[in-house]
Design an enzyme around this catalytic site. Structure first.
Site, PDB file in Angstrom:
ATOM      1  N   LYS A 184      -8.137  -1.375   3.323  1.00 38.08           N
ATOM      2  CA  LYS A 184      -7.498  -0.060   3.436  1.00 38.08           C
ATOM      3  C   LYS A 184      -7.498   0.410   4.884  1.00 38.08           C
ATOM      4  CE  LYS A 184      -6.388   2.082   0.154  1.00 38.08           C
ATOM      5  NZ  LYS A 184      -5.101   2.288  -0.561  1.00 38.08           N
ATOM      6  N   LYS A 239       2.571   2.021   3.369  1.00 37.92           N
ATOM      7  CA  LYS A 239       1.811   2.197   4.613  1.00 37.92           C
ATOM      8  C   LYS A 239       1.973   1.032   5.569  1.00 37.92           C
ATOM      9  CE  LYS A 239      -2.448   4.490   2.893  1.00 37.92           C
ATOM     10  NZ  LYS A 239      -2.374   4.202   1.482  1.00 37.92           N
ATOM     11  N   ASP A 256       0.797  -1.227   0.000  1.00 33.38           N
ATOM     12  CA  ASP A 256       0.000   0.000   0.000  1.00 33.38           C
ATOM     13  C   ASP A 256       0.833   1.281   0.000  1.00 33.38           C
ATOM     14  OD1 ASP A 256      -2.982   1.102   1.867  1.00 33.38           O
ATOM     15  OD2 ASP A 256      -2.367   1.338  -0.221  1.00 33.38           O
ATOM     16  N   LYS A 315      -8.172  14.033  -3.340  1.00 35.47           N
ATOM     17  CA  LYS A 315      -8.689  13.529  -2.067  1.00 35.47           C
ATOM     18  C   LYS A 315      -8.577  14.597  -0.993  1.00 35.47           C
ATOM     19  CE  LYS A 315      -5.893  11.380   0.516  1.00 35.47           C
ATOM     20  NZ  LYS A 315      -4.847  10.430   0.117  1.00 35.47           N
TER      21      LYS A 315
HETATM   22  N1  LIG Z   1      -2.584   8.022  -3.716  1.00 37.94           N
HETATM   23  C1  LIG Z   1      -3.010   6.953  -4.353  1.00 37.94           C
HETATM   24  O1  LIG Z   1      -3.469   7.022  -5.474  1.00 37.94           O
HETATM   25  C2  LIG Z   1      -2.885   5.624  -3.673  1.00 37.94           C
HETATM   26  C3  LIG Z   1      -2.245   5.529  -2.426  1.00 37.94           C
HETATM   27  C4  LIG Z   1      -2.135   4.290  -1.832  1.00 37.94           C
HETATM   28  C5  LIG Z   1      -2.640   3.164  -2.464  1.00 37.94           C
HETATM   29  N2  LIG Z   1      -3.263   3.295  -3.655  1.00 37.94           N
HETATM   30  C6  LIG Z   1      -3.786   2.090  -4.269  1.00 37.94           C
HETATM   31  O2  LIG Z   1      -3.313   1.977  -5.609  1.00 37.94           O
HETATM   32  C7  LIG Z   1      -4.289   1.278  -6.372  1.00 37.94           C
HETATM   33  C8  LIG Z   1      -4.553   2.052  -7.650  1.00 37.94           C
HETATM   34  O3  LIG Z   1      -5.036   3.305  -7.335  1.00 37.94           O
HETATM   35  P1  LIG Z   1      -5.681   4.146  -8.543  1.00 37.94           P
HETATM   36  O4  LIG Z   1      -6.094   5.468  -7.995  1.00 37.94           O
HETATM   37  O5  LIG Z   1      -4.804   4.102  -9.720  1.00 37.94           O
HETATM   38  O6  LIG Z   1      -6.985   3.258  -8.825  1.00 37.94           O
HETATM   39  P2  LIG Z   1      -7.765   3.054 -10.203  1.00 37.94           P
HETATM   40  O7  LIG Z   1      -9.037   2.393  -9.833  1.00 37.94           O
HETATM   41  O8  LIG Z   1      -7.802   4.304 -10.984  1.00 37.94           O
HETATM   42  O9  LIG Z   1      -6.842   2.027 -11.016  1.00 37.94           O
HETATM   43  C9  LIG Z   1      -6.864   0.644 -10.760  1.00 37.94           C
HETATM   44  C10 LIG Z   1      -6.816  -0.055 -12.101  1.00 37.94           C
HETATM   45  O10 LIG Z   1      -6.685  -1.444 -11.859  1.00 37.94           O
HETATM   46  C11 LIG Z   1      -7.465  -2.114 -12.839  1.00 37.94           C
HETATM   47  N3  LIG Z   1      -7.656  -3.474 -12.329  1.00 37.94           N
HETATM   48  C12 LIG Z   1      -8.497  -3.904 -11.367  1.00 37.94           C
HETATM   49  N4  LIG Z   1      -8.334  -5.234 -11.180  1.00 37.94           N
HETATM   50  C13 LIG Z   1      -7.337  -5.629 -12.017  1.00 37.94           C
HETATM   51  C14 LIG Z   1      -6.694  -6.867 -12.293  1.00 37.94           C
HETATM   52  N5  LIG Z   1      -7.045  -7.988 -11.654  1.00 37.94           N
HETATM   53  N6  LIG Z   1      -5.702  -6.894 -13.212  1.00 37.94           N
HETATM   54  C15 LIG Z   1      -5.330  -5.763 -13.860  1.00 37.94           C
HETATM   55  N7  LIG Z   1      -5.925  -4.562 -13.671  1.00 37.94           N
HETATM   56  C16 LIG Z   1      -6.907  -4.507 -12.754  1.00 37.94           C
HETATM   57  C17 LIG Z   1      -8.692  -1.267 -13.002  1.00 37.94           C
HETATM   58  O11 LIG Z   1      -9.319  -1.514 -14.239  1.00 37.94           O
HETATM   59  C18 LIG Z   1      -8.092   0.138 -12.935  1.00 37.94           C
HETATM   60  O12 LIG Z   1      -7.754   0.603 -14.216  1.00 37.94           O
HETATM   61  C19 LIG Z   1      -5.509   1.118  -5.481  1.00 37.94           C
HETATM   62  O13 LIG Z   1      -5.501  -0.160  -4.893  1.00 37.94           O
HETATM   63  C20 LIG Z   1      -5.268   2.148  -4.392  1.00 37.94           C
HETATM   64  O14 LIG Z   1      -5.878   1.811  -3.169  1.00 37.94           O
HETATM   65  C21 LIG Z   1      -3.411   4.483  -4.283  1.00 37.94           C
HETATM   66  O1  LIG Z   2      -1.692   7.284   1.608  1.00 39.19           O
HETATM   67  P1  LIG Z   2      -2.951   7.897   2.150  1.00 39.19           P
HETATM   68  O2  LIG Z   2      -3.252   9.250   1.581  1.00 39.19           O
HETATM   69  O3  LIG Z   2      -3.044   7.844   3.617  1.00 39.19           O
HETATM   70  O4  LIG Z   2      -4.111   6.885   1.685  1.00 39.19           O
HETATM   71  C1  LIG Z   2      -4.958   7.121   0.636  1.00 39.19           C
HETATM   72  C2  LIG Z   2      -6.313   7.072   1.242  1.00 39.19           C
HETATM   73  O5  LIG Z   2      -6.446   8.223   2.051  1.00 39.19           O
HETATM   74  C3  LIG Z   2      -7.358   7.076   0.178  1.00 39.19           C
HETATM   75  O6  LIG Z   2      -8.610   6.953   0.767  1.00 39.19           O
HETATM   76  C4  LIG Z   2      -7.146   5.908  -0.748  1.00 39.19           C
HETATM   77  O7  LIG Z   2      -8.047   5.979  -1.754  1.00 39.19           O
HETATM   78  C5  LIG Z   2      -5.788   5.966  -1.372  1.00 39.19           C
HETATM   79  O8  LIG Z   2      -5.621   4.769  -2.089  1.00 39.19           O
HETATM   80  C6  LIG Z   2      -4.708   6.064  -0.371  1.00 39.19           C
HETATM   81  O9  LIG Z   2      -4.573   4.822   0.261  1.00 39.19           O
END
Ligand SMILES: NC(=O)c1ccc[n+]([C@@H]2O[C@H](COP(=O)([O-])OP(=O)(O)OC[C@H]3O[C@@H](n4cnc5c(N)ncnc54)[C@H](O)[C@@H]3O)[C@@H](O)[C@H]2O)c1
Ligand SMILES: O=P([O-])([O-])O[C@@H]1[C@@H](O)[C@H](O)[C@@H](O)[C@H](O)[C@@H]1O
Length: 547
Positions: free
Chosen positions: A384, A503, A335, A425
């Site tokens: 999460k 995280k 994460d 966010k």
């Molecule tokens: N700041 C952040 O953006 C942040 C921080 C921490 C964690 N994350 C994690 O990162 C991940 C991606 O975040 P995001 O904002 O890009 O989300 P998003 O939903 O925009 O992108 C996720 C992508 O994964 C694809 N997907 C889902 N299942 C799949 C599979 N089995 N194989 C291949 N592709 C698949 C979806 O079609 C989508 O395009 C999430 O799990 C989120 O919790 C994001």
């Molecule tokens: O890193 P961070 O900002 O604490 O955590 C974020 C969360 O606040 C948010 O809800 C989630 O969508 C993102 O994927 C990311 O995990």
């Protein structure tokens, strides 16, 4: 750092210290910004070798209940392969907000793009990347006595993100230019400049087991490998995808990273995913408790391709960790630590180490991107909630003055899906603490995190550090070390060195989890410094106090 010509490090000084005047014939190339002049460091065209004394304090409790602290020295030899490989970054979830944003960002940096915004022109950068945007102290200037700081990226021969070849998978068939529009993260003037190149990137089909992500994701699942539960055919297809990507792009190395949707936790079931053997058997038998992310992890481990999990689910079930160790394959997670939690891991560290008794943390956030949509489903939110809640444990447990055993602050995490705010966010936090003589301190934070612009540099750092770790080996320094070349080996399969970007840091079984942000960065900095024979960064600055 470009390779040096062989340097004669035969010169040794009585006390092992340089006399300030280098007598080592330095033939650094123009790209090098520093070379270590020490009898413990040897440079050749292909390697950097360092003899490193690791100093710790071993503590035991005496019969009288007193601690006995004994300084301890362990001697290591490190070996760094200096050849910077042509590296591929394959993202699972390539078409998502993070995937499309990080890809556009690397293209923009590679081409040195500038684009118009309401506030005027903006140029591509790697802000938010610790390797590309921060520095480390190299040492103290021999003449001015001032700190000399260097770009973090220069400490070792690290891959440059501009050179990364990008590919990956998505259950959505959208090309990356369309996905970039769907993500609604980047300025139109930037998107217009990368649109053509992005449109040529189409994610590979992926595996989709509906029960692991929110049902609201089904409408984008049009790019699938047949089969809705784990099977060895899926493992082999992913392995083949990696091999083909590597061959088609003439790559030396590939790093795979999960930035797909957050999955629900998988139940840990004896006989299913508790051991490497059982996990492989469960996949062969199509067990429904094996998640897509675990299938990707297994495929990468068997392909000896590092795999990093940027999402909070328990991808690395015990069987996957055992399999990685068995194959000597690198894994890391979990994460990305991008905004609200990153702030928390710094603020809580400060408060508790200042002797302020934090008693309550209320973390609320809302976001409107697809991640938020997926997290609006309880099972995915729970994954999460776990990763966002455990981040203070080590800091609390380390302070027995403020907290009795088992005592900890109230801590709540709320995430709401509010489409209107998109990727921007909103994180609202309240920290409530007891201070001197019954007083209280209340800290309220309103933190707008542009989630994908904060996560993308972490994706880059995770790839660069992981790739660098594949070129670092170590051996215990013994009397015959000079000839014991075959004793060198890699770091433990579970790359806890990645924790600064994560995280819920995954650590080798039985080792402690460190969440304090400063400690995490110090570990990364000082391990890389040790590989070139430099002491850990010390802020003692005795040279400024003892004169
Ligand atoms: N700041 C952040 O953006 C942040 C921080 C921490 C964690 N994350 C994690 O990162 C991940 C991606 O975040 P995001 O904002 O890009 O989300 P998003 O939903 O925009 O992108 C996720 C992508 O994964 C694809 N997907 C889902 N299942 C799949 C599979 N089995 N194989 C291949 N592709 C698949 C979806 O079609 C989508 O395009 C999430 O799990 C989120 O919790 C994001
Ligand atoms: O890193 P961070 O900002 O604490 O955590 C974020 C969360 O606040 C948010 O809800 C989630 O969508 C993102 O994927 C990311 O995990």
């Amino acid at each position: 750092m470009a390779p040096h010509a062989e340097l004669d490090n035969g010169a040794a000084y009585g006390n092992g210290q340089s006399n300030g005047q280098s007598t080592v014939p330095v033939s650094a190339s123009k790209e090098d910004i520093f070379i270590v002049d020490s009898p413990n460091v040897t440079y050749t065209e292909s390697e950097i070798r360092s003899k490193y004394t690791y100093r710790t304090t071993s503590v035991a409790k005496g019969a009288d209940g007193k601690y006995v602290a004994t300084p301890k020295e362990t001697l290591y030899n490190f070996k760094v392969d200096r050849k910077i490989p042509k590296t591929g970054m394959m993202l699972v979830g390539l078409g998502g907000n993070n995937g499309s944003t990080v890809t556009a960002g690397i293209i923009a940096n590679r081409r040195g793009l500038v684009w118009e915004t309401r506030e005027g022109p903006r140029a591509a950068n790697y802000y938010g990347s610790v390797l590309m945007g921060s520095t480390m102290k190299l040492g103290t200037d021999v003449h001015t006595n001032q700190d000399v700081n260097i770009p973090f990226h220069e400490v070792l021969p690290i891959v440059h993100p501009n050179d990364l070849v990008i590919g990956g998978w998505d259950i959505s068939s959208m090309d990356l230019a369309t996905a970039m529009d769907r993500a609604a993260v980047l300025e139109p003037t930037l998107k217009a400049q990368v649109k053509k190149e992005m449109s040529r990137i189409v994610p590979l089909p992926s595996i989709y087991y509906p029960d692991f992500i929110a049902a609201n994701q089904e409408d984008r699942a049009d790019n699938l490998i047949p089969g809705d539960k784990a099977c060895m055919a899926h493992v082999e297809k992913i392995r083949q995808d990696i091999r083909e990507f590597k061959a088609q792009n003439n790559l030396d190395k590939v790093i795979v990273q999960w930035t797909a949707n957050t999955e629900r936790y998988a139940d840990i079931l004896p006989g299913v995913n508790d051991t490497a053997e059982n996990l492989l058997k469960a996949i062969e038998n199509g067990h429904e408790e094996v998640s897509p992310s675990t299938v990707f992890a297994v495929a990468c481990i068997l392909e000896n391709t590092p795999f990093i999990n940027g999402s909070p689910q328990n991808t690395f079930v015990p069987g996957a960790i055992e399999l990685a160790a068995k194959h000597g394959a690198f894994i890391g997670g979990d994460d990305f630590k991008s905004g609200q939690t990153k702030m928390k891991s710094a603020l809580v560290d400060f408060l508790i180490n200042a002797g302020i008794k934090l008693t309550s943390i209320a973390s609320y956030n809302h976001l409107g991107n697809n991640d938020g949509k997926n997290l609006s489903s309880q099972k995915q939110f729970r994954s999460k909630e776990i990763s966002k809640s455990n981040v203070v444990d080590d800091m609390v447990e380390a302070n027995s003055v403020l907290y009795k055993k088992g005592e900890h602050p109230d801590h709540t995490v709320v995430i709401k899906y509010m489409p209107a705010v998109g990727d921007n966010k909103r994180a609202l936090d309240e920290y409530y603490a007891e201070i001197f003589l019954g007083g209280h301190q209340t800290i309220s934070i309103f933190n707008v995190c542009e989630d994908s612009l904060l996560a993308s540099p972490l994706i880059i750092d995770l790839v660069l550090v992981t790739e660098m770790m594949t070129r670092i080996q170590w051996q215990a320094q013994t009397s015959n070390s000079e000839t014991a070349d075959d004793e060198f080996k890699g770091f433990h399969s579970v790359l806890s060195i990645l924790s600064y970007m994560l995280k819920a840091p995954l650590t080798p079984p039985g080792t402690p989890v460190v969440n304090a942000l400063a400690k995490q960065r110090a570990a990364l900095t000082n391990i890389f410094r040790a590989c070139v024979g430099l002491e850990p960064e010390s802020d003692m600055t005795l040279e400024h106090k003892l004169f």
